[in-house]
Design a protein around this motif. Structure first.
Motif, PDB file in Angstrom:
ATOM      1  N   UNK A 120      44.551  49.999  34.812  1.00 26.21           N
ATOM      2  CA  UNK A 120      44.902  49.299  33.570  1.00 26.21           C
ATOM      3  C   UNK A 120      45.939  48.208  33.833  1.00 26.21           C
ATOM      4  N   UNK A 121      46.830  48.438  34.776  1.00 23.34           N
ATOM      5  CA  UNK A 121      47.761  47.375  35.158  1.00 23.34           C
ATOM      6  C   UNK A 121      46.987  46.196  35.751  1.00 23.34           C
ATOM      7  N   UNK A 122      45.966  46.516  36.522  1.00 20.56           N
ATOM      8  CA  UNK A 122      45.126  45.463  37.078  1.00 20.56           C
ATOM      9  C   UNK A 122      44.386  44.699  35.997  1.00 20.56           C
ATOM     10  N   UNK A 163      39.606  34.376  45.452  1.00 23.23           N
ATOM     11  CA  UNK A 163      40.975  34.895  45.424  1.00 23.23           C
ATOM     12  C   UNK A 163      41.058  36.144  44.554  1.00 23.23           C
ATOM     13  N   UNK A 164      40.401  36.098  43.395  1.00 22.81           N
ATOM     14  CA  UNK A 164      40.471  37.216  42.470  1.00 22.81           C
ATOM     15  C   UNK A 164      39.755  38.434  43.031  1.00 22.81           C
ATOM     16  N   UNK A 165      38.641  38.203  43.727  1.00 24.16           N
ATOM     17  CA  UNK A 165      37.895  39.317  44.301  1.00 24.16           C
ATOM     18  C   UNK A 165      38.762  40.075  45.299  1.00 24.16           C
ATOM     19  N   UNK A 179      39.968  43.973  44.787  1.00 23.82           N
ATOM     20  CA  UNK A 179      39.685  44.997  45.795  1.00 23.82           C
ATOM     21  C   UNK A 179      40.958  45.712  46.217  1.00 23.82           C
ATOM     22  N   UNK A 180      42.063  45.009  46.271  1.00 17.78           N
ATOM     23  CA  UNK A 180      43.340  45.636  46.612  1.00 17.78           C
ATOM     24  C   UNK A 180      43.751  46.644  45.538  1.00 17.78           C
ATOM     25  N   UNK A 181      43.524  46.278  44.264  1.00 19.72           N
ATOM     26  CA  UNK A 181      43.855  47.194  43.162  1.00 19.72           C
ATOM     27  C   UNK A 181      42.961  48.438  43.228  1.00 19.72           C
ATOM     28  N   UNK A 227      38.074  33.029  32.621  1.00 21.14           N
ATOM     29  CA  UNK A 227      39.533  33.020  32.752  1.00 21.14           C
ATOM     30  C   UNK A 227      40.033  31.922  33.691  1.00 21.14           C
ATOM     31  N   UNK A 228      39.106  31.061  34.114  1.00 22.48           N
ATOM     32  CA  UNK A 228      39.463  29.991  35.053  1.00 22.48           C
ATOM     33  C   UNK A 228      40.066  30.543  36.341  1.00 22.48           C
TER      34      UNK A 228
END
Length: 274
Positions: free
Chosen positions: A98-100, A70-72, A76-78, A64-65
């Protein structure tokens, strides 16, 4: 961002010098589906994302580039936002995850957490599909073997004993944990956190095994031995009544396992009345 995955799949496929048909066959979809992904008109199902990443030998974030670090942090917040609802309000927990997944489709960690919130056996097919995709596609052993464990439990719940055994066989036998080693060998805060986390896991595991032994003894008609195992389990849990919260815990062991203790005591009462 949602449509970049199609372009990425096309680029990776061409780099591998394979046709849409070959990729489609590997994934168990039609080549028209692959064509639609690459044109940006549709997205792959989230359960296919780990398999696509595995086929091209890239991480899901790379697919997903995404910037991994940053994504990790965002993932983790989600997960942290969903965790308080697990086993209390599974529908809310599932909604958050699912929103995440709309933002980070196919993310291993989110999918792994999601299967905890899906009811079994009511939606066992969905859980089985996600577990299989994680087992096949994830590069994270922790996620893979947790998916094997949940897959085995799901098969057991729907009466597929042989398939449950097969899922268990995919998990390697381990006689020590990373947390145990960290608690024994590290110092300071690292030692403390490892020991605290392993304490929680060890209590849960011990109580579970005592109940499993009680189940066996009841099935074989040895009720007195079953009562002994359940009595030990009740004493173990009761011993933690005076334990206290630490900064990373939401509940004490006693608070978290109070329903288990109530169930065990009910089983003991029933056995005493036999």
């Amino acid at each position: 961002m949602e449509l970049t995955i199609g372009k990425k799949i096309r680029t990776l496929r061409r780099q591998k010098n394979i046709s849409q048909e070959v990729l489609a066959q590997y994934l168990g979809v039609s080549f028209q589906a692959v064509s639609k992904w690459e044109s940006g008109s549709t997205m792959p199902d989230i359960t296919l994302i780990p398999s696509i990443a595995s086929f091209f030998e890239v991480s899901i974030d790379e697919l997903f580039d995404f910037n991994y670090y940053e994504i990790d942090k965002k993932v983790r917040e989600i997960v942290d936002a969903s965790y308080p609802y697990r086993s209390i309000d599974d529908a809310k927990c599932e909604e958050i995850l699912r929103e995440g997944l709309k933002k980070y489709p196919g993310n291993d960690i989110l999918l792994n957490c999601l299967i905890y919130s899906i009811p079994v056996p009511e939606r066992s097919d969905e859980v089985i599909t996600i577990c299989k995709s994680l087992i096949e596609g994830t590069k994270d052993d922790e996620v893979k073997y947790d998916a094997c464990r949940i897959l085995a439990g799901t098969y057991k719940a729907i009466g597929e004993y042989g398939l449950a055994r097969d899922a268990i066989e995919q998990i390697p036998e381990i006689y020590f944990t990373k947390l145990e080693l960290a608690a024994a060998l590290l110092e300071g805060e690292e030692k403390f956190q490892a020991a605290e986390k392993q304490k929680v896991l060890s209590v849960g595991s011990l109580v579970d095994m005592l109940e499993c032994l009680a189940d066996y003894y009841q099935e074989t008609g040895e009720n007195e031995k079953a009562k002994i195992q359940l009595t030990i389990a009740a004493k173990v849990l009761a011993a933690f009544q005076d334990d206290f919260l630490t900064k990373w815990m939401r509940y004490t062991i006693y608070e978290d396992k109070k329903e288990d203790l109530d169930r065990i005591e009910e089983r003991l009462r029933n056995l005493n009345n036999v």
